[in-house]
Design a protein around this motif. Structure first.
Motif, PDB file in Angstrom:
ATOM      1  N   ALA A  78       0.843  -1.194   0.000  1.00 43.95           N
ATOM      2  CA  ALA A  78       0.000   0.000   0.000  1.00 43.95           C
ATOM      3  C   ALA A  78       0.875   1.240   0.000  1.00 43.95           C
ATOM      4  CB  ALA A  78      -0.905   0.014   1.228  1.00 43.95           C
ATOM      5  N   LEU A  79       0.431   2.255  -0.710  1.00 45.83           N
ATOM      6  CA  LEU A  79       1.077   3.560  -0.742  1.00 45.83           C
ATOM      7  C   LEU A  79       0.157   4.552  -0.050  1.00 45.83           C
ATOM      8  CD1 LEU A  79       3.084   5.751  -1.817  1.00 45.83           C
ATOM      9  CD2 LEU A  79       1.765   5.714  -3.952  1.00 45.83           C
ATOM     10  N   ILE A  80       0.693   5.275   0.928  1.00 43.55           N
ATOM     11  CA  ILE A  80      -0.108   6.265   1.631  1.00 43.55           C
ATOM     12  C   ILE A  80       0.306   7.645   1.153  1.00 43.55           C
ATOM     13  CG2 ILE A  80      -0.806   7.213   3.856  1.00 43.55           C
ATOM     14  CD1 ILE A  80       0.586   3.681   3.589  1.00 43.55           C
ATOM     15  N   ASP A  81      -0.581   8.285   0.437  1.00 44.34           N
ATOM     16  CA  ASP A  81      -0.428   9.589  -0.199  1.00 44.34           C
ATOM     17  C   ASP A  81       0.590   9.533  -1.352  1.00 44.34           C
ATOM     18  OD1 ASP A  81      -2.455  10.826   1.174  1.00 44.34           O
ATOM     19  OD2 ASP A  81      -1.151  11.808   2.629  1.00 44.34           O
ATOM     20  N   VAL A  82       0.379  10.450  -2.311  1.00 42.17           N
ATOM     21  CA  VAL A  82       1.188  10.421  -3.537  1.00 42.17           C
ATOM     22  C   VAL A  82       1.613  11.847  -3.901  1.00 42.17           C
ATOM     23  CG1 VAL A  82       1.383   9.302  -5.771  1.00 42.17           C
ATOM     24  CG2 VAL A  82      -0.534   8.698  -4.270  1.00 42.17           C
ATOM     25  N   PRO A  83       2.575  12.413  -3.171  1.00 46.83           N
ATOM     26  CA  PRO A  83       3.035  13.763  -3.505  1.00 46.83           C
ATOM     27  C   PRO A  83       3.631  13.846  -4.907  1.00 46.83           C
ATOM     28  CG  PRO A  83       3.765  13.129  -1.314  1.00 46.83           C
ATOM     29  CD  PRO A  83       3.228  11.887  -1.958  1.00 46.83           C
ATOM     30  N   GLU A  84       4.371  12.818  -5.306  1.00 40.61           N
ATOM     31  CA  GLU A  84       4.877  12.688  -6.669  1.00 40.61           C
ATOM     32  C   GLU A  84       5.154  11.216  -6.929  1.00 40.61           C
ATOM     33  OE1 GLU A  84       8.701  14.362  -7.602  1.00 40.61           O
ATOM     34  OE2 GLU A  84       9.394  14.221  -5.525  1.00 40.61           O
ATOM     35  N   ALA A  85       5.147  10.848  -8.195  1.00 45.28           N
ATOM     36  CA  ALA A  85       5.229   9.431  -8.541  1.00 45.28           C
ATOM     37  C   ALA A  85       6.653   8.914  -8.646  1.00 45.28           C
ATOM     38  CB  ALA A  85       4.496   9.183  -9.860  1.00 45.28           C
ATOM     39  N   ALA A  86       7.574   9.712  -9.182  1.00 44.75           N
ATOM     40  CA  ALA A  86       8.898   9.194  -9.543  1.00 44.75           C
ATOM     41  C   ALA A  86       9.633   8.521  -8.384  1.00 44.75           C
ATOM     42  CB  ALA A  86       9.751  10.306 -10.146  1.00 44.75           C
ATOM     43  N   PRO A  87       9.742   9.140  -7.201  1.00 45.03           N
ATOM     44  CA  PRO A  87      10.462   8.469  -6.122  1.00 45.03           C
ATOM     45  C   PRO A  87       9.776   7.205  -5.644  1.00 45.03           C
ATOM     46  CG  PRO A  87       9.898  10.731  -5.508  1.00 45.03           C
ATOM     47  CD  PRO A  87       9.304  10.479  -6.846  1.00 45.03           C
ATOM     48  N   VAL A  88       8.448   7.194  -5.708  1.00 46.89           N
ATOM     49  CA  VAL A  88       7.693   6.010  -5.303  1.00 46.89           C
ATOM     50  C   VAL A  88       7.947   4.866  -6.283  1.00 46.89           C
ATOM     51  CG1 VAL A  88       5.383   5.046  -4.956  1.00 46.89           C
ATOM     52  CG2 VAL A  88       5.921   7.368  -4.137  1.00 46.89           C
ATOM     53  N   LEU A  89       7.840   5.156  -7.563  1.00 48.41           N
ATOM     54  CA  LEU A  89       8.057   4.124  -8.571  1.00 48.41           C
ATOM     55  C   LEU A  89       9.488   3.592  -8.516  1.00 48.41           C
ATOM     56  CD1 LEU A  89       6.133   5.776 -11.544  1.00 48.41           C
ATOM     57  CD2 LEU A  89       5.387   3.818 -10.163  1.00 48.41           C
ATOM     58  N   ALA A  90      10.434   4.482  -8.256  1.00 49.62           N
ATOM     59  CA  ALA A  90      11.830   4.051  -8.158  1.00 49.62           C
ATOM     60  C   ALA A  90      12.033   3.117  -6.965  1.00 49.62           C
ATOM     61  CB  ALA A  90      12.745   5.267  -8.039  1.00 49.62           C
ATOM     62  N   GLU A  91      11.392   3.428  -5.861  1.00 48.42           N
ATOM     63  CA  GLU A  91      11.540   2.583  -4.666  1.00 48.42           C
ATOM     64  C   GLU A  91      10.871   1.230  -4.865  1.00 48.42           C
ATOM     65  OE1 GLU A  91      13.071   1.767  -0.919  1.00 48.42           O
ATOM     66  OE2 GLU A  91      13.420   3.511  -2.191  1.00 48.42           O
ATOM     67  N   LEU A  92       9.720   1.220  -5.509  1.00 52.70           N
ATOM     68  CA  LEU A  92       9.047  -0.052  -5.798  1.00 52.70           C
ATOM     69  C   LEU A  92       9.916  -0.921  -6.708  1.00 52.70           C
ATOM     70  CD1 LEU A  92       5.449   1.319  -6.418  1.00 52.70           C
ATOM     71  CD2 LEU A  92       6.098  -0.235  -4.562  1.00 52.70           C
ATOM     72  N   GLU A  93      10.497  -0.303  -7.732  1.00 53.44           N
ATOM     73  CA  GLU A  93      11.350  -1.060  -8.648  1.00 53.44           C
ATOM     74  C   GLU A  93      12.592  -1.581  -7.932  1.00 53.44           C
ATOM     75  OE1 GLU A  93      13.504  -0.622 -13.029  1.00 53.44           O
ATOM     76  OE2 GLU A  93      12.474   1.096 -12.127  1.00 53.44           O
ATOM     77  N   ARG A  94      13.176  -0.755  -7.096  1.00 55.70           N
ATOM     78  CA  ARG A  94      14.386  -1.159  -6.378  1.00 55.70           C
ATOM     79  C   ARG A  94      14.137  -2.367  -5.491  1.00 55.70           C
ATOM     80  NH1 ARG A  94      17.316  -0.387  -1.746  1.00 55.70           N
ATOM     81  NH2 ARG A  94      15.633   0.682  -0.647  1.00 55.70           N
TER      82      ARG A  94
END
Length: 255
Positions: free
Chosen positions: A28-44
Motif C-alpha cells: 500500500a502507498l499512503i499519499d502520492v506527492p509525486e510518482a517518480a520516487p515512489v516508482l523508483a523505490e518499488l522497482e528497487r
C-alpha cells in the motif's frame, strides 16, 4: 508477520509511505506527492503496488496519482466525506470504518482540522498511524478549513493510541517546529534533547519522520495544552484545553 514500512521523501519536504506485507506481496502507498520516487523505490525493492490510501485532497498529497495508475493496477481508498475533492475512489471510507489489507486491519479516523474530511489510517499490526497533516512531528497542520476545536478533538483521539505507535506524518517540518516548540516549552529537557537530535539528523539528510507517539506526547506543544508549565508560560492557567491549543496554533501561524 508485521508489514514493512518504508518512508519516501518527495518534492521538497513531503513524505509518502509504503506498507508492504511480505507474505502476500501486497503493498500500500499512503499519499502520492509525486510518482517518480515512489516508482523508483518499488522497482528497487521488486514490489508491485496494490493499494493507494489518500489522507486528504491537497495537491501535494495526491498529484502523483495519475502516473502511479499508469504503472500499477491499484485500489484507491479515501474519505467518503471528501469524495468530491479527491481523485476517483474505488473505496470510500468514513470515521470508525475498518478494512483489511493483506490480513491486517486498518482503522479509519476522522482527523479534521487542517482540512474538513482529512482522515488518518491506523494499522495496529504495523504499530503505525498515517496522519499526514493532522498530527505532525513536533507540530500539527495549519487550520486551513477546520476549527481549533476540531483539530484539538482530532489530536485528542490520536493521543489515545498506544504510545509506541509510529506517527507517519506528511512533511519534513520538524526542525522549524522544534524552534517554535522551544518558545512555548523552553525548559522541557526532552524537547531540548530532541531538538539537538533533529539538528544532527537534518545535517546528515536523515528524515525525522516517522516519530513515536510517546515522543510527541513528551515534546510536541500541540499535544500539551493541559501541561501546567505551558499554561503558565502562556498566561492561561485556568483556560480550557481548546483555548490553550488555539493560542499555541495562533502563535505558530505568525512564528
Amino acid at each position: 508477520m508485521a508489514p514493512e514500512l518504508v518512508t519516501i521523501p518527495c518534492l521538497s519536504d513531503n513524505y509518502a509511505f509504503l506498507l508492504h506485507d511480505p507474505e502476500s506481496g501486497a503493498t500500500a502507498l499512503i499519499d502520492v506527492p509525486e510518482a517518480a520516487p515512489v516508482l523508483a523505490e518499488l522497482e528497487r525493492r521488486g514490489w508491485s503496488l496494490s493499494d493507494v490510501w489518500i489522507t486528504h485532497h491537497h495537491s501535494d498529497h495526491v498529484q502523483g496519482l495519475p502516473d502511479i495508475l499508469v504503472a500499477h493496477d491499484v485500489k484507491v481508498t479515501g474519505a467518503a466525506a471528501d469524495k468530491r475533492r479527491l481523485p476517483d475512489l474505488d473505496v470510500a471510507v468514513s470515521d470508525g470504518d475498518s478494512f483489511e489489507f493483506a490480513g491486517h486491519t486498518v482503522h479509519v479516523l476522522d482527523v479534521s482540522g487542517h482540512t474538513v474530511g482529512h482522515i488518518a489510517y491506523h494499522v495496529p499490526d504495523a504499530t503505525a498511524v498515517f496522519t499526514a497533516d493532522s498530527l505532525m512531528a513536533l507540530g500539527c497542520g495549519r487550520l486551513f478549513e477546520g476549527s481549533a476545536a476540531q483539530m484539538w478533538a482530532s489530536l485528542s483521539r490520536l493521543m489515545t493510541l498506544p504510545a509506541d505507535t509510529l506517527v507517519c506524518s506528511g512533511h519534513e517540518y520538524t526542525a522549524a517546529n522544534a524552534k517554535f516548540a522551544l518558545t512555548i516549552d523552553p525548559d522541557n529537557k526532552d524537547l531540548i534533547s530532541r531538538s539537538e537530535r533533529i539538528t544532527e539528523a537534518r545535517a546528515k539528510g536523515v528524515p525525522t519522520v516517522p516519530s513515536t507517539l510517546a515522543l510527541e506526547l513528551e515534546t510536541n506543544p500541540f499535544l500539551r495544552a493541559a501541561d501546567p508549565d505551558i499554561r503558565a508560560a502562556l498566561g492561561m492557567t485556568d483556560a480550557d484545553d481548546v483555548d490553550v491549543f488555539a493560542e499555541i496554533r495562533a502563535r505558530k501561524d505568525v512564528f
